[in-house]
Design a protein around this motif. Structure first.
Motif, PDB file in Angstrom:
ATOM      1  N   LYS A  59      -7.417   5.465   6.062  1.00  0.00           N
ATOM      2  CA  LYS A  59      -7.312   5.426   4.602  1.00  0.00           C
ATOM      3  C   LYS A  59      -6.786   4.068   4.131  1.00  0.00           C
ATOM      4  O   LYS A  59      -7.264   3.514   3.136  1.00  0.00           O
ATOM      5  CB  LYS A  59      -6.386   6.543   4.116  1.00  0.00           C
ATOM      6  N   ASP A  60      -5.801   3.546   4.856  1.00  0.00           N
ATOM      7  CA  ASP A  60      -5.253   2.235   4.507  1.00  0.00           C
ATOM      8  C   ASP A  60      -6.327   1.163   4.600  1.00  0.00           C
ATOM      9  O   ASP A  60      -6.439   0.287   3.727  1.00  0.00           O
ATOM     10  CB  ASP A  60      -4.097   1.870   5.446  1.00  0.00           C
ATOM     11  N   LYS A  63     -11.665  -1.869  -0.234  1.00  0.00           N
ATOM     12  CA  LYS A  63     -11.955  -1.719  -1.656  1.00  0.00           C
ATOM     13  C   LYS A  63     -11.283  -2.824  -2.465  1.00  0.00           C
ATOM     14  O   LYS A  63     -11.855  -3.353  -3.426  1.00  0.00           O
ATOM     15  CB  LYS A  63     -11.497  -0.346  -2.140  1.00  0.00           C
ATOM     16  N   LEU A  64     -10.059  -3.158  -2.083  1.00  0.00           N
ATOM     17  CA  LEU A  64      -9.297  -4.185  -2.795  1.00  0.00           C
ATOM     18  C   LEU A  64      -9.958  -5.559  -2.672  1.00  0.00           C
ATOM     19  O   LEU A  64     -10.120  -6.285  -3.658  1.00  0.00           O
ATOM     20  CB  LEU A  64      -7.862  -4.253  -2.261  1.00  0.00           C
ATOM     21  N   ILE A  73       0.821  -1.207   0.000  1.00  0.00           N
ATOM     22  CA  ILE A  73       0.000   0.000   0.000  1.00  0.00           C
ATOM     23  C   ILE A  73       0.857   1.261   0.000  1.00  0.00           C
ATOM     24  O   ILE A  73       0.639   2.191  -0.770  1.00  0.00           O
ATOM     25  CB  ILE A  73      -0.938   0.018   1.225  1.00  0.00           C
ATOM     26  N   ARG A  74       1.873   1.281   0.869  1.00  0.00           N
ATOM     27  CA  ARG A  74       2.688   2.502   0.990  1.00  0.00           C
ATOM     28  C   ARG A  74       3.952   2.221   1.780  1.00  0.00           C
ATOM     29  O   ARG A  74       4.124   1.144   2.377  1.00  0.00           O
ATOM     30  CB  ARG A  74       1.891   3.607   1.698  1.00  0.00           C
ATOM     31  N   GLN A  80      -9.568   1.534   4.310  1.00  0.00           N
ATOM     32  CA  GLN A  80     -10.518   1.693   3.217  1.00  0.00           C
ATOM     33  C   GLN A  80      -9.945   1.140   1.911  1.00  0.00           C
ATOM     34  O   GLN A  80     -10.673   0.565   1.092  1.00  0.00           O
ATOM     35  CB  GLN A  80     -10.903   3.171   3.055  1.00  0.00           C
ATOM     36  N   HIS A  81      -8.648   1.301   1.721  1.00  0.00           N
ATOM     37  CA  HIS A  81      -7.991   0.758   0.523  1.00  0.00           C
ATOM     38  C   HIS A  81      -8.105  -0.763   0.513  1.00  0.00           C
ATOM     39  O   HIS A  81      -8.416  -1.369  -0.524  1.00  0.00           O
ATOM     40  CB  HIS A  81      -6.522   1.176   0.511  1.00  0.00           C
TER      41      HIS A  81
END
Length: 304
Positions: free
Chosen positions: A290-291, A297-298, A272-273, A293-294
């Protein structure tokens, strides 16, 4: 799945896969599937031989992607009936090709040996596929040679895969492994910083015997007691808390039970980052949201 050491006598008929197997990639998977099919046709069991330690260490090379225990874990899902382990040391490295094959046929009831096209064995890799075929022809053992897998026309090698680990590109790596890249470990107590922020984590230690995965935050799934959960995992330090010891911390979404002392399996799907030091705990909390939510979604919220 049966496991025992090289040299142990086993009388049941087997089809034996031979190779280095420092991880289980798609080339290995193809070889194993071939062995499984032949074993079924012959009414035999499918066995594989691998090393219980890391031969790379003896030669001063980089560590293996997976440990012996990790490889056994992967093989459980590929229909292998048994694994034969060999300890690689100077004595094993000096064994003559003929002596190695005599040891195999003297202790195992081998009906077929399955290898990759570039398989070598014995001192200074003096034994090759042609040598194996000549020996087995006399011994009445079938030999099946499987072409090696390729990436863009080039042979798939563990060096290719390690280069992906070095940059944390687990998404690309997973395309070449028999199952998503994973880590296993026993959950231990830590400082509970994640819990205080509303993001409790399951913490395991990095295995020092494996080729390291690049530090970062990853989209993962965690297997707990046979059930899989969406998660996100921090591999490396926690600079916001001035904690620079490398750890593996996983926030499991929709999971609230006590995990301490349990063994978990963490599957990695996407980086992710980078890890970074935030100016405040609140900034870190916002980023973790935010992570999360990512990841949702994934994987899809319905996978919680």
């Amino acid at each position: 799945m049966k496991t025992f050491e090289l040299g142990t006598k086993y009388s049941n008929p087997i089809v034996l896969s031979l190779g280095f197997f420092d991880c289980i990639h798609i080339g290995h998977k193809s070889l194993i599937q071939t062995a499984n099919k032949i074993a079924k046709d012959l009414g035999a069991e499918s066995f594989l031989m691998t090393f219980s330690n890391d031969p790379s260490v003896l030669f001063g090379k980089s560590k293996q992607i997976y440990t012996y225990e990790d490889r056994v874990e992967s093989l459980k899902n590929l229909g292998v009936n048994g694994v034969i382990s060999a300890h690689f040391d100077e004595k094993f490295a000096a064994i003559e090709p003929n002596e190695f094959l005599k040891l195999l046929v003297g202790t195992l009831n081998i009906k077929c040996i399955v290898v990759g096209a570039d398989y070598t064995f014995g001192i200074n890799a003096e034994g090759d596929v042609d040598y194996l075929k000549k020996f087995c022809n006399v011994a009445g053992i079938r030999v099946e040679v499987v072409p090696f897998a390729c990436i863009n026309g080039l042979k798939l090698s563990t060096r290719n895969l390690k280069s992906l680990l070095e940059v944390g590109n687990v998404k690309a790596l997973d395309a070449y492994l028999s199952e998503p890249y994973f880590m296993t470990g026993t959950v231990t107590h830590a400082k509970h910083n994640g819990t205080r922020m509303g993001f409790p984590t399951a913490n395991i230690n990095q295995n020092p015997d494996r080729f390291p995965l690049s530090d970062g935050v990853y989209a993962t799934k965690v297997v707990v007691d046979g059930r899989e959960y969406s998660s996100m995992t921090n591999v490396g330090a926690k600079p916001t808390f001035n904690d620079f010891l490398p750890t593996v911390e996983t926030h499991i979404m929709g999971f609230y039970d006590d995990l301490y002392g349990k063994t978990v399996k963490i599957k990695f799907y996407e980086r992710i980052r980078d890890i970074k030091a935030f100016d405040s705990i609140e900034e870190l909390r916002v980023q973790l949201t935010k992570d999360e939510q990512h990841v949702l979604k994934l994987f899809g919220a319905n996978e919680l």
